[in-house]
Design a protein around this motif. Structure first.
Motif, PDB file in Angstrom:
ATOM      1  N   UNK A  19     -13.631   7.489   1.060  1.00 37.29           N
ATOM      2  CA  UNK A  19     -15.042   7.107   1.202  1.00 37.29           C
ATOM      3  C   UNK A  19     -15.485   6.578  -0.167  1.00 37.29           C
ATOM      4  N   UNK A  20     -15.903   5.320  -0.179  1.00 37.58           N
ATOM      5  CA  UNK A  20     -16.244   4.670  -1.452  1.00 37.58           C
ATOM      6  C   UNK A  20     -17.455   5.310  -2.112  1.00 37.58           C
ATOM      7  N   UNK A  21     -17.418   5.396  -3.441  1.00 33.96           N
ATOM      8  CA  UNK A  21     -18.553   5.936  -4.195  1.00 33.96           C
ATOM      9  C   UNK A  21     -19.776   5.055  -4.013  1.00 33.96           C
ATOM     10  N   UNK A  22     -20.911   5.674  -3.786  1.00 35.42           N
ATOM     11  CA  UNK A  22     -22.152   4.906  -3.594  1.00 35.42           C
ATOM     12  C   UNK A  22     -23.276   5.494  -4.433  1.00 35.42           C
ATOM     13  N   UNK A  23     -23.693   4.689  -5.448  1.00 36.74           N
ATOM     14  CA  UNK A  23     -24.786   5.127  -6.305  1.00 36.74           C
ATOM     15  C   UNK A  23     -26.030   4.301  -6.041  1.00 36.74           C
ATOM     16  N   UNK A  24     -27.172   4.756  -6.356  1.00 37.71           N
ATOM     17  CA  UNK A  24     -27.477   6.078  -6.893  1.00 37.71           C
ATOM     18  C   UNK A  24     -27.788   7.035  -5.749  1.00 37.71           C
TER      19      UNK A  24
END
Ligand SMILES: Cc1cc2nc3c(=O)[nH]c(=O)nc-3n(C[C@H](O)[C@H](O)[C@H](O)COP(=O)(O)O)c2cc1C
Length: 353
Positions: A19-24
């Motif tokens: 699961x790709x990192x999603x910021x913020x």
């Protein structure tokens, strides 16, 4: 048919979906922990990870973010049980080295790093057990990063994430290259896999390659596996889950988006980004937005405070603090296909049958 597990050294993810990192604040402990629990790899975004502790964060963003890394990781692991949990850290982040070291200290299983080339990532992880992956969008970038790691650090990547032009957030392509890149991405993937294989064989290790950007269905996964990838990274689709850490206001932007609402937009980082059209996008197309307060999220090299069109932290914070209409809502090209809020378990089960 069940998917083959994704093996990264001694780590084994039952389902080859990161699961790709999603910021913020879109992928924090709840999303990452649940993806890991269900057999995928859960990734926490380090971008302003401490923002929820508002008072402290406003006073000292760096210290609050560093503390939140440990806290969020612990909470994600408590959900994940034996699952694999890691972090996404952007090279453009101010204090990149401190963030990486803190993720390692927290016990990160993996660190995925892009938005620039993570040339010194090996130095900051040292000889820890944390597995590292650069995010690359071209064969040229893959060559540069792997050659640099080989020369400077006598090592190679533990895995490589290829991010194509359909991804959400910042893209590794110039605006006028995006259409052409969509047509030619499969060729690029094949070329990158060859480069990664060469470095893997130089160091006598197997280096899996994972594709990100526009992956939505099992058919998409099969496509990239057939090209030689061993897994995929997916972000946009996970926004449509109860577990996603974003507020409903943000998720509703996905649910209501039509294909034409998903647009390429400018960003202070210098790279184009993909986001959902709203009042904020209309405003930045008309005028620059003065910065209210600099929270030093990006290094000076990546953000010239005097000339930027708007503040990326402010724009992303609005979108997770209940004002998505006036904030930056990053989204992949397929966000218009998110039509329901389901669960992480349901998505992973659907992909794994
Ligand atoms: C809301 C959102 C926020 C994102 N934030 C980051 C980030 O902070 N760092 C990063 O490297 N990638 C970020 N991405 C990119 C994703 O990690 C992922 O690689 C990409 O979106 C995959 O494509 P997909 O969304 O079509 O599945 C973001 C994507 C989205 C949709």
């Amino acid at each position: 048919m069940k998917l083959e597990p994704l093996k990264i050294g001694d780590l084994v993810a039952k389902i080859p979906v990161i699961q790709g990192g999603m910021g913020i604040g879109i992928s924090l402990h709840n999303l990452a922990g649940n993806v890991a629990k269900e057999g995928g790899i859960g990734i926490l975004s380090v971008a302003q990870i401490g923002y929820q502790n508002k008072e402290k964060f406003e006073k000292s963003p760096l210290r609050t973010n560093l503390e939140a890394i440990g806290e969020q990781f612990k909470k994600a692991k408590a959900i994940a049980k034996d699952g694999i949990v890691g972090f996404n850290v952007m090279v453009a982040q101010f204090h990149y080295d401190k963030y990486i070291k803190k993720c390692v200290e927290a016990g990160a299983d993996v660190i995925i790093s892009g938005a620039g080339l993570p040339v010194d990532l090996p130095k900051f992880v040292g000889d820890s057990k944390t597995k590292i992956a650069p995010i690359v969008s071209s064969a040229k970038a893959a060559k540069v990063i792997l050659r640099t790691w080989a020369k400077r650090y006598n090592r190679t990547a533990d895995f490589v994430v290829i991010e194509g032009p359909k991804a959400g957030g910042h893209l590794g392509f110039k605006k006028d290259q995006i259409e052409a890149a969509i047509d030619k991405m499969d060729e690029e993937v094949t070329e990158i896999i060859e480069i990664v294989k060469k470095y893997g064989s130089d160091f006598n290790v197997h280096v899996p390659v994972v594709f990100a950007g526009g992956v939505f269905t099992r058919e998409d996964i099969d496509h990239y596996l057939a090209l030689g990838c061993e897994g995929v990274q997916m972000a946009t689709r996970f926004v449509g889950t109860v577990e996603c850490d974003a507020p409903d206001d943000f998720k509703n932007k996905y649910l209501n988006a039509k294909k034409e609402d998903i647009q390429i937009t400018k960003s202070p980082v210098g790279l184009p980004g993909r986001a959902i059209k709203n009042s904020f996008i209309e405003r930045i197309n008309r005028e620059d937005i003065p910065i209210e307060k600099c929270r030093a999220c990006l290094s000076f090299k990546h953000c010239d405070r005097k000339t930027i069109p708007y503040c990326i932290s402010e724009a992303l914070l609005h979108s997770v603090e209940g004002n998505a209409e006036n904030g930056l809502v990053f989204a992949g090209a397929n966000a218009y296909r998110v039509n329901e809020i389901t669960t992480v378990k349901a998505i992973l089960e659907e992909l794994n049958q």
